[in-house]
Design a protein around this motif. Sequence first.
Motif, PDB file in Angstrom:
ATOM      1  N   VAL A 117       0.846  -1.204   0.000  1.00 18.13           N
ATOM      2  CA  VAL A 117       0.000   0.000   0.000  1.00 18.13           C
ATOM      3  C   VAL A 117       0.882   1.254   0.000  1.00 18.13           C
ATOM      4  O   VAL A 117       1.051   1.895  -1.018  1.00 18.13           O
ATOM      5  N   HIS A 118       1.515   1.574   1.133  1.00 22.81           N
ATOM      6  CA  HIS A 118       2.225   2.854   1.191  1.00 22.81           C
ATOM      7  C   HIS A 118       3.654   2.735   0.669  1.00 22.81           C
ATOM      8  O   HIS A 118       4.384   1.805   1.008  1.00 22.81           O
ATOM      9  N   HIS A 161      -1.453  -2.415   8.580  1.00 21.15           N
ATOM     10  CA  HIS A 161      -1.441  -1.313   7.617  1.00 21.15           C
ATOM     11  C   HIS A 161      -0.350  -0.346   8.049  1.00 21.15           C
ATOM     12  O   HIS A 161      -0.567   0.519   8.905  1.00 21.15           O
ATOM     13  N   HIS A 208      -1.324   7.112  10.987  1.00 20.44           N
ATOM     14  CA  HIS A 208      -1.624   7.069   9.546  1.00 20.44           C
ATOM     15  C   HIS A 208      -1.332   8.416   8.936  1.00 20.44           C
ATOM     16  O   HIS A 208      -1.866   9.420   9.373  1.00 20.44           O
TER      17      HIS A 208
HETATM   18 ZN    ZN Z   1      -3.070   4.041   4.426  1.00 22.45          ZN
END
Ligand code: ZN
Length: 402
Positions: A117-118, A161, A208
């Motif tokens: 994702v990141h 995450h 986040h």
């Molecule tokens: Zn994120």
Amino acid sequence: MQKPLATGLTLALMTGMAPALAEESTAWRLFVADHTDPVVTALDVESGATVGQFQLAGPATLYATPSRAAVYAVQTAANQVAVITTGITVEDHGDHGDLKLEKPSLVDLPLTGERPVHLVEHDGHVAIFFDGVGATQLVEERDWLAGRLEPHEYSTSAPHHGVAVPIGSHLVISEPNAADPSALPIGVRVLDQDGQAVGGLHDCPDLHGEASSGDTLAIACAAGLLVIKDGDKAPSVELLPYSSELPAGKSTTLLGGVGMQYFLGNYGADKVTIIEPGAGTPFRLVSLPTRRVHFAVDPQRVRFAYVVTEDGDLHELDIIDGAITRTLKVTDPYSMDGEWSLPRPRIAVAGPDIVVTDPLKGVIHIVDAEGFELERDIAVEGRPFNIVAVGGSGEPAGHHHH
Ligand code: ZN
């Protein structure tokens, strides 16, 4: 001697460099990912012509880096990340730049892993966090572009995450919530090149959002921002707490100012906050007329950032004054009700132009940043969604006048 707001032209006349400037050419390319289809299209902004189209394994989120050499296509659902060469090279010759244009191309060497994702790039080091395994792969941009992919892996204790950020010779990496790894991370650790932790855990509940501006990295937490700077031996990490005057809320997405040191964060659905660590008022809130869809900072006209809101308006935000200065209708309304992953506009800044994707219309709107007027549209097949811009100016390569 120079006025801070002197235009390039004024400076050129003042320093007698007008003839050299006259030979400069400028090129900006847009890389746009379709919302649903696994395809990225490269377009020349000036002509609107397609200069490349790349078939991927899944729909992509795109990242460009300051080197202007690479565009990364993170394909979360397809468990891989691809790199595309932009075909734009600006060689720094000290007193001028040389601009070289080639065809962009997809490097046939995807980085694979569960649920990337990141992605965060710093000084050519690219850290891609794979949520499905709770580990980051660190890759050198130059090597990957040259067809050598030798990632170094840094693991955490559980899939989550997460995010990792290269800073100097260290890596800042998120720490999962051990009680519930499906929740947001609880802090960060600093690792050295061998993956050994330097110091202890830095608390950052509900982590986040991260961004860099100048020499400073910021990571958003429930109670404020971790402000991180590279140091002699290891990076320093300090919490900048949200001021008590702020309404309840937090930032979960941060952007870093370019050419002017600040951070821009979301703060609730219909506000943004201008963040300046060290300033008397480190957090300034700006209310938006409706909910925020996307935002971007302007790396050239450095006092401005842009926000597109769900009513289809594009706003020019003056970072110094902390106020919206101009507003332009660019799309039909895109409500923020419903899934966050629905197709909605995305913004990028391409030199003199602000570009806004309009996925349901199948176009990219080109807005002149100076006049803040719609210049024209570029039609793109499908649903143009995520977008990055890469470009620069210089003398055409091969035309030297030393
Ligand atoms: Zn994120």
